[in-house]
Design a protein around this motif. Structure first.
Motif, PDB file in Angstrom:
ATOM      1  N   PHE A   1      15.261  67.792  36.085  1.00 18.46           N
ATOM      2  CA  PHE A   1      13.996  67.102  36.292  1.00 18.46           C
ATOM      3  C   PHE A   1      12.979  68.084  36.855  1.00 18.46           C
ATOM      4  N   VAL A   2      11.947  68.332  36.078  1.00 18.25           N
ATOM      5  CA  VAL A   2      10.922  69.303  36.459  1.00 18.25           C
ATOM      6  C   VAL A   2      10.023  68.696  37.537  1.00 18.25           C
ATOM      7  N   PRO A   3       9.818  69.378  38.656  1.00 12.85           N
ATOM      8  CA  PRO A   3       8.976  68.831  39.722  1.00 12.85           C
ATOM      9  C   PRO A   3       7.495  69.073  39.467  1.00 12.85           C
ATOM     10  N   LYS A   4       6.668  68.387  40.232  1.00  9.29           N
ATOM     11  CA  LYS A   4       5.234  68.648  40.176  1.00  9.29           C
ATOM     12  C   LYS A   4       4.956  70.016  40.786  1.00  9.29           C
ATOM     13  N   ILE A   5       3.886  70.655  40.322  1.00 11.79           N
ATOM     14  CA  ILE A   5       3.517  71.965  40.862  1.00 11.79           C
ATOM     15  C   ILE A   5       2.892  71.818  42.243  1.00 11.79           C
ATOM     16  N   LYS A   6       2.036  70.803  42.387  1.00 13.03           N
ATOM     17  CA  LYS A   6       1.369  70.573  43.667  1.00 13.03           C
ATOM     18  C   LYS A   6       2.261  69.747  44.567  1.00 13.03           C
ATOM     19  N   LYS A   7       2.576  70.289  45.719  1.00 13.42           N
ATOM     20  CA  LYS A   7       3.498  69.648  46.649  1.00 13.42           C
ATOM     21  C   LYS A   7       2.778  68.715  47.604  1.00 13.42           C
ATOM     22  N   LEU A   8       3.299  67.513  47.740  1.00 11.85           N
ATOM     23  CA  LEU A   8       2.794  66.586  48.740  1.00 11.85           C
ATOM     24  C   LEU A   8       3.230  67.080  50.118  1.00 11.85           C
ATOM     25  N   ALA A   9       2.327  67.101  51.088  1.00 10.88           N
ATOM     26  CA  ALA A   9       2.636  67.597  52.434  1.00 10.88           C
ATOM     27  C   ALA A   9       3.819  66.853  53.022  1.00 10.88           C
ATOM     28  N   SER A  10       4.626  67.551  53.832  1.00 16.86           N
ATOM     29  CA  SER A  10       5.859  66.962  54.362  1.00 16.86           C
ATOM     30  C   SER A  10       5.594  65.690  55.163  1.00 16.86           C
ATOM     31  N   ARG A  11       4.503  65.661  55.930  1.00 18.09           N
ATOM     32  CA  ARG A  11       4.205  64.457  56.700  1.00 18.09           C
ATOM     33  C   ARG A  11       3.878  63.301  55.761  1.00 18.09           C
ATOM     34  N   LYS A  12       3.168  63.593  54.677  1.00 16.43           N
ATOM     35  CA  LYS A  12       2.828  62.537  53.732  1.00 16.43           C
ATOM     36  C   LYS A  12       4.069  62.081  52.962  1.00 16.43           C
ATOM     37  N   CYS A  13       4.997  63.001  52.718  1.00 18.17           N
ATOM     38  CA  CYS A  13       6.266  62.601  52.111  1.00 18.17           C
ATOM     39  C   CYS A  13       6.993  61.623  53.016  1.00 18.17           C
ATOM     40  N   TRP A  14       6.973  61.906  54.314  1.00 16.28           N
ATOM     41  CA  TRP A  14       7.622  61.009  55.272  1.00 16.28           C
ATOM     42  C   TRP A  14       6.954  59.636  55.250  1.00 16.28           C
ATOM     43  N   ILE A  15       5.626  59.599  55.281  1.00 18.80           N
ATOM     44  CA  ILE A  15       4.910  58.318  55.256  1.00 18.80           C
ATOM     45  C   ILE A  15       5.223  57.555  53.973  1.00 18.80           C
ATOM     46  N   ALA A  16       5.236  58.254  52.850  1.00 19.26           N
ATOM     47  CA  ALA A  16       5.420  57.598  51.552  1.00 19.26           C
ATOM     48  C   ALA A  16       6.834  57.101  51.344  1.00 19.26           C
ATOM     49  N   TYR A  17       7.828  57.869  51.809  1.00 20.06           N
ATOM     50  CA  TYR A  17       9.200  57.572  51.401  1.00 20.06           C
ATOM     51  C   TYR A  17      10.169  57.221  52.525  1.00 20.06           C
ATOM     52  N   SER A  18       9.865  57.580  53.757  1.00 24.23           N
ATOM     53  CA  SER A  18      10.805  57.307  54.845  1.00 24.23           C
ATOM     54  C   SER A  18      10.433  56.087  55.662  1.00 24.23           C
ATOM     55  N   THR A  19       9.168  55.702  55.643  1.00 21.07           N
ATOM     56  CA  THR A  19       8.741  54.561  56.443  1.00 21.07           C
ATOM     57  C   THR A  19       8.866  53.268  55.641  1.00 21.07           C
ATOM     58  N   LYS A  20       9.041  52.181  56.357  1.00 19.83           N
ATOM     59  CA  LYS A  20       9.118  50.853  55.744  1.00 19.83           C
ATOM     60  C   LYS A  20       7.898  50.056  56.185  1.00 19.83           C
ATOM     61  N   PRO A  21       7.011  49.677  55.252  1.00 18.87           N
ATOM     62  CA  PRO A  21       5.784  48.979  55.637  1.00 18.87           C
ATOM     63  C   PRO A  21       6.056  47.718  56.467  1.00 18.87           C
ATOM     64  N   LYS A  22       5.245  47.556  57.521  1.00 19.67           N
ATOM     65  CA  LYS A  22       5.394  46.408  58.415  1.00 19.67           C
ATOM     66  C   LYS A  22       4.396  45.304  58.098  1.00 19.67           C
ATOM     67  N   GLY A  23       3.525  45.553  57.152  1.00 21.99           N
ATOM     68  CA  GLY A  23       2.510  44.573  56.795  1.00 21.99           C
ATOM     69  C   GLY A  23       1.577  45.170  55.761  1.00 21.99           C
ATOM     70  N   ALA A  24       0.420  44.535  55.583  1.00 23.02           N
ATOM     71  CA  ALA A  24      -0.538  45.019  54.586  1.00 23.02           C
ATOM     72  C   ALA A  24      -1.948  44.615  54.973  1.00 23.02           C
ATOM     73  N   VAL A  25      -2.916  45.378  54.484  1.00 19.65           N
ATOM     74  CA  VAL A  25      -4.329  45.001  54.607  1.00 19.65           C
ATOM     75  C   VAL A  25      -4.923  45.033  53.210  1.00 19.65           C
ATOM     76  N   THR A  26      -5.802  44.093  52.930  1.00 22.78           N
ATOM     77  CA  THR A  26      -6.548  44.131  51.673  1.00 22.78           C
ATOM     78  C   THR A  26      -7.898  44.783  51.940  1.00 22.78           C
ATOM     79  N   ILE A  27      -8.398  45.510  50.932  1.00 23.04           N
ATOM     80  CA  ILE A  27      -9.652  46.235  51.096  1.00 23.04           C
ATOM     81  C   ILE A  27     -10.558  45.945  49.901  1.00 23.04           C
ATOM     82  N   ASP A  28     -11.862  46.160  50.087  1.00 20.06           N
ATOM     83  CA  ASP A  28     -12.797  45.901  48.988  1.00 20.06           C
ATOM     84  C   ASP A  28     -12.856  47.098  48.043  1.00 20.06           C
TER      85      ASP A  28
END
Length: 377
Positions: free
Chosen positions: A261-288
């Motif tokens: 599986f070929v990866p993307k060239i541009k790497k998502l920052a490690s902190r953003k990887c943690w936010i995206a994949y390690s955290t479990k959302p506790k709720g949601a907000v709707t936006i305009d």
């Protein structure tokens, strides 16, 4: 293996190897021959300058055999108890196998909550770093014995991807009982191996389907999800057959095996990887729509003026999804205000926050540095 794929193997200094339950277990319990073979192959990689972190399934399956269960129990306490029995035997066999090659091992058991907490996430990273510096092979498994969520062996596919991102690994090698991703279920015949996946599309995800065996619950679908996460972190993944002789040596010597599986060239920052994949959302907000465009097109933060609704109860710092009014989820981020406070300031300008709440610690509901857009993943 083409030159681009081989480059990833040549440059690898740290690899995660994941072995699935269907490869590790046989009719009478653990597949000791495979464990011995993997210990030898991994030890040779260490000798060649490649640090290897092993993510191993097999505890529940081994425990079931040991206590005489023919099928996975329906009750969670029984599955957890069987996993406890199996984990002891699993690590003991690994210890003996690696010891014959002069190498020590360490058992690391993790749960989803360990990676959900930023502090525990970093503690796990530091512990594994220390083991690697001591040239000890970390053997990681989900802590099934204390996990409160339903136990799924497919979770170890996800866990191996999380470990690869956690430890800045150069590659993940996912070893299973099949040669890789096929054009259809290989058990049905007339299936062709897909040697390379440039991008994980809905068509690829559909091909993977869900093909669990009697001892696993994730199948190929879970492996594709893991590869998709890793692609965002610019980490390649290979699915290959654990039973092929010297499979790791063949891969690292440039022989084409499995599905790459070929990866993307541009790497998502490690902190953003943690936010995206390690955290479990506790709720949601709707936006305009204005806030959505500002975030997606101009890279802006989410301000209270753009919030139109709040769902769930959460505290400051919680991971929260943000979506449009059409329930189109755009991403996830860490909030600067609790759900109760967001309800009071939503739709308002930042200048009135202090008047409403008595103080204004932040202008943003979610700062740009603490949010991840789904399309970035």
């Amino acid at each position: 293996m083409n030159e681009t794929e081989f480059k990833y193997y040549r440059q690898t200094r740290r690899a995660v190897v994941k072995i699935g339950s269907r490869a590790l277990t046989e009719k009478n319990g653990l597949n000791l021959g495979l464990i011995g073979s993997m210990a030898g192959q991994i030890s040779r990689l260490w000798e060649n300058g490649v640090e290897v972190i092993l993510v191993s399934s097999g505890a529940l399956a081994a425990g079931m055999k040991k206590v005489g269960l023919s099928e996975r129990p329906d009750e969670i306490p029984k599955r957890q108890a069987a996993a406890a029995v199996g984990q002891a035997g699993l690590i003991m066999e690994y210890e003996k196998a690696f010891e014959s090659h002069g190498r020590k091992v360490a058992q690391v058991l993790l749960t989803g909550s360990d990676l959900n907490s930023r502090k525990r996430y970093l503690n796990a990273r530091n512990t594994i770093h220390t083991l690697l510096s001591w040239k000890i092979v970390p053997i990681i498994n989900e802590n099934d014995t204390v996990a409160v969520d339903e136990i799924k062996f497919g979770d170890n596919d996800n866990l191996s991807a999380m470990i690869a991102m956690l430890m800045d690994a150069d590659i993940l090698i996912n070893l299973t009982d099949t040669d890789g991703l096929h054009t259809r279920d290989p058990r049905q015949g007339d299936a062709e191996l897909i040697p390379t996946v440039e991008k994980i599309t809905p068509k690829i995800e559909k091909l993977a389907g869900a093909m669990p065996g009697s001892l696993g619950a994730g199948g190929m679908s879970a492996k594709i999800k893991a590869a998709k996460k890793l692609a965002s972190a610019a980490v390649p993944m290979t699915i290959a057959n654990a039973f092929e002789q010297d499979i790791l040596r063949k891969l690292f010597s440039g022989q084409k095996r499995g599905t790459f599986f070929v990866p993307k060239i541009k790497k998502l920052a490690s902190r953003k990887c943690w936010i995206a994949y390690s955290t479990k959302p506790k709720g949601a907000v709707t936006i305009d729509e204005g806030a959505a465009r500002a975030i997606i097109e101009r890279g802006k933060s989410l301000l209270p003026s753009g919030v139109t609704g709040v769902m769930g109860n959460f505290n400051v710092g919680a991971p929260v999804e943000f979506a449009t009014g059409e329930n189109r989820t755009l991403g996830v981020g860490l909030v600067n205000y609790s759900s109760a406070h967001i309800q009071k300031i939503m739709g308002l300008k930042t200048g009135v926050i202090a008047d409403i709440l008595g103080s204004k610690p932040y202008d943003e509901v979610i700062h740009r540095d603490n949010l991840v857009i789904t399309d970035e993943c």
